[in-house]
Motif scaffolding. Structure first.
Motif, PDB file in Angstrom:
ATOM      1  N   ILE A 288       0.839  -1.212   0.000  1.00  0.00           N
ATOM      2  CA  ILE A 288       0.000   0.000   0.000  1.00  0.00           C
ATOM      3  C   ILE A 288       0.867   1.252   0.000  1.00  0.00           C
ATOM      4  O   ILE A 288       0.604   2.224  -0.737  1.00  0.00           O
ATOM      5  N   MET A 289       1.905   1.256   0.797  1.00  0.00           N
ATOM      6  CA  MET A 289       2.779   2.423   0.869  1.00  0.00           C
ATOM      7  C   MET A 289       3.541   2.632  -0.447  1.00  0.00           C
ATOM      8  O   MET A 289       3.806   3.775  -0.841  1.00  0.00           O
ATOM      9  N   GLU A 290       3.871   1.541  -1.111  1.00  0.00           N
ATOM     10  CA  GLU A 290       4.575   1.656  -2.391  1.00  0.00           C
ATOM     11  C   GLU A 290       3.659   2.192  -3.482  1.00  0.00           C
ATOM     12  O   GLU A 290       4.075   3.026  -4.314  1.00  0.00           O
ATOM     13  N   GLU A 291       2.422   1.757  -3.490  1.00  0.00           N
ATOM     14  CA  GLU A 291       1.491   2.142  -4.557  1.00  0.00           C
ATOM     15  C   GLU A 291       0.778   3.456  -4.288  1.00  0.00           C
ATOM     16  O   GLU A 291       0.152   4.016  -5.200  1.00  0.00           O
ATOM     17  N   ASN A 292       0.850   3.946  -3.049  1.00  0.00           N
ATOM     18  CA  ASN A 292       0.130   5.171  -2.698  1.00  0.00           C
ATOM     19  C   ASN A 292       1.061   6.143  -1.980  1.00  0.00           C
ATOM     20  O   ASN A 292       1.082   6.207  -0.738  1.00  0.00           O
ATOM     21  N   PRO A 293       1.858   6.889  -2.730  1.00  0.00           N
ATOM     22  CA  PRO A 293       2.759   7.862  -2.109  1.00  0.00           C
ATOM     23  C   PRO A 293       1.958   8.862  -1.271  1.00  0.00           C
ATOM     24  O   PRO A 293       0.862   9.273  -1.641  1.00  0.00           O
ATOM     25  N   GLY A 294       2.509   9.202  -0.136  1.00  0.00           N
ATOM     26  CA  GLY A 294       1.837  10.168   0.733  1.00  0.00           C
ATOM     27  C   GLY A 294       0.873   9.529   1.707  1.00  0.00           C
ATOM     28  O   GLY A 294       0.167  10.241   2.441  1.00  0.00           O
ATOM     29  N   VAL A 295       0.830   8.180   1.779  1.00  0.00           N
ATOM     30  CA  VAL A 295      -0.080   7.532   2.715  1.00  0.00           C
ATOM     31  C   VAL A 295       0.351   7.850   4.146  1.00  0.00           C
ATOM     32  O   VAL A 295       1.535   7.884   4.460  1.00  0.00           O
ATOM     33  N   VAL A 296      -0.609   8.143   5.004  1.00  0.00           N
ATOM     34  CA  VAL A 296      -0.300   8.504   6.393  1.00  0.00           C
ATOM     35  C   VAL A 296      -0.955   7.550   7.395  1.00  0.00           C
ATOM     36  O   VAL A 296      -0.635   7.585   8.591  1.00  0.00           O
ATOM     37  N   TYR A 297      -1.844   6.697   6.877  1.00  0.00           N
ATOM     38  CA  TYR A 297      -2.554   5.786   7.789  1.00  0.00           C
ATOM     39  C   TYR A 297      -2.922   4.509   7.043  1.00  0.00           C
ATOM     40  O   TYR A 297      -3.442   4.565   5.913  1.00  0.00           O
ATOM     41  N   VAL A 298      -2.628   3.360   7.670  1.00  0.00           N
ATOM     42  CA  VAL A 298      -2.987   2.065   7.095  1.00  0.00           C
ATOM     43  C   VAL A 298      -3.603   1.211   8.198  1.00  0.00           C
ATOM     44  O   VAL A 298      -3.074   1.146   9.310  1.00  0.00           O
ATOM     45  N   ASN A 299      -4.718   0.571   7.877  1.00  0.00           N
ATOM     46  CA  ASN A 299      -5.398  -0.312   8.836  1.00  0.00           C
ATOM     47  C   ASN A 299      -5.355  -1.739   8.306  1.00  0.00           C
ATOM     48  O   ASN A 299      -5.970  -2.047   7.280  1.00  0.00           O
ATOM     49  N   VAL A 300      -4.619  -2.596   9.002  1.00  0.00           N
ATOM     50  CA  VAL A 300      -4.541  -4.005   8.596  1.00  0.00           C
ATOM     51  C   VAL A 300      -4.970  -4.924   9.743  1.00  0.00           C
ATOM     52  O   VAL A 300      -4.519  -6.074   9.831  1.00  0.00           O
ATOM     53  N   ARG A 301      -5.838  -4.423  10.614  1.00  0.00           N
ATOM     54  CA  ARG A 301      -6.332  -5.293  11.682  1.00  0.00           C
ATOM     55  C   ARG A 301      -6.971  -6.545  11.084  1.00  0.00           C
ATOM     56  O   ARG A 301      -6.787  -7.648  11.590  1.00  0.00           O
ATOM     57  N   VAL A 302      -7.720  -6.346  10.019  1.00  0.00           N
ATOM     58  CA  VAL A 302      -8.243  -7.478   9.239  1.00  0.00           C
ATOM     59  C   VAL A 302      -7.468  -7.461   7.927  1.00  0.00           C
ATOM     60  O   VAL A 302      -7.723  -6.639   7.047  1.00  0.00           O
TER      61      VAL A 302
END
Length: 312
Positions: A288-302
């Protein structure tokens, strides 16, 4: 029939056996008959074996006596040396310590002043040193003629944990090792206790993972293992990571297992949740971070349904 000449008869009679074990000699005298003795061939071998056995036994007894004498001399000499002041301990060498000082180690070892390398209780010293939370393992070595060496393997700081105080008004920073053992509360560096604390502890604490937002009621004690599920969950997440993401995690918010959140060195927040499917969650976050520059939040609980938010 003509009779033999007298001289011929006398000659023949000189070789005839006489009654009573005598026989006549040529000179006409009589001498005793020699007795001939005989030995059976079968008796020779047992007799020789008996002689050899006796000789072997005598050699065995002599050797045994020599060995017993040497052993007795060694025992007596050993007892004398053991009780003497020979090999008296004059130096205590400490290796492998960074967070503890050599003086601390010598004090904990409590080596008696009048002991020797032969009489020193190495096992007792080792057990005494293992009571310290920083000491993961230690080997007590005798270095003749007069040095006792303490080779220490220290625990290192895996994380610092902000543990709420009993009045819940503030927190106290604790150092915890990779095996989840509480090492010590870290005093303020400018305090009196801080001035007596090894600078290495502050150096390692600054570089270690920081666990914050720990629930009230979490208990910490020097030399005990952490039993708080939320703290252990946070430590297990970072320990279980295998990608470069683990090196970027600086802070873990551990309000609860489900609420566990990682904060990276650039401020990116990752809602990670429980320490489950760690590698899959890592892989998804990195993609996700590679494909979406500028990401500040990722939720992978699920992990099967990740979400994210970016500034762009």
């Amino acid at each position: 029939r003509p009779s033999a000449p007298a001289s011929s008869r006398a000659s023949q009679q000189g070789y005839r056996a006489m009654p009573g074990g005598r026989y006549a000699s040529r000179s006409g005298g009589v001498r005793p008959q020699q007795r001939l003795t005989s030995v059976r061939v079968g008796d020779v071998a047992p007799r020789e074996r008996g002689d050899r056995a006796q000789k072997t036994y005598r050699r065995y007894v002599v050797r045994l006596a020599v060995i017993a004498g040497i052993a007795a001399a060694l025992i007596i000499g050993g007892i004398a040396v053991y009780g003497s002041s020979l090999f008296a301990i004059e130096n205590v060498s400490v290796t492998g310590v960074e967070h503890l000082t050599s003086a601390d180690m010598e004090a904990m070892a409590s080596v008696p002043a009048d002991t020797t390398l032969l009489r020193v209780d190495a096992s007792g010293i080792r057990n005494s040193l293992l009571q310290n939370a920083w000491v993961q393992d230690v080997e007590v070595k005798r270095v003749f003629p007069n040095t006792l060496e303490l080779a220490v393997t220290e625990r290192t700081i895996k994380a610092t944990v902000e543990v709420p105080t009993d009045d819940a008004k503030t927190v106290r920073k604790w150092a915890v090792a990779s095996d989840h053992m509480w090492l010590m509360p870290i005093p303020d560096q400018d305090s009196e206790a801080g001035k007596k604390t090894s600078p290495k502890i502050y150096e390692d604490a600054a570089a270690a993972l920081s666990v914050v937002d720990v629930p009230y009621g979490t208990k910490a004690g020097i030399g005990t293992y952490c039993t708080d599920a939320t703290v252990n969950n946070a430590l297990d997440i970072v320990s279980g990571m295998t990608t470069e993401l683990s090196g970027r995690v600086k802070t873990v918010s551990a309000a609860g297992a489900e609420e566990t959140k990682l904060v990276l060195d650039d401020g990116t927040e990752i809602a990670f949740g429980k320490a489950e499917n760690i590698r899959d969650k890592e892989r998804v976050v990195l993609k996700i971070m590679e494909e979406n520059p500028g990401v500040v939040y990722v939720n992978v609980r699920v992990v099967e349904r990740p979400t994210w938010r970016s500034l762009s």
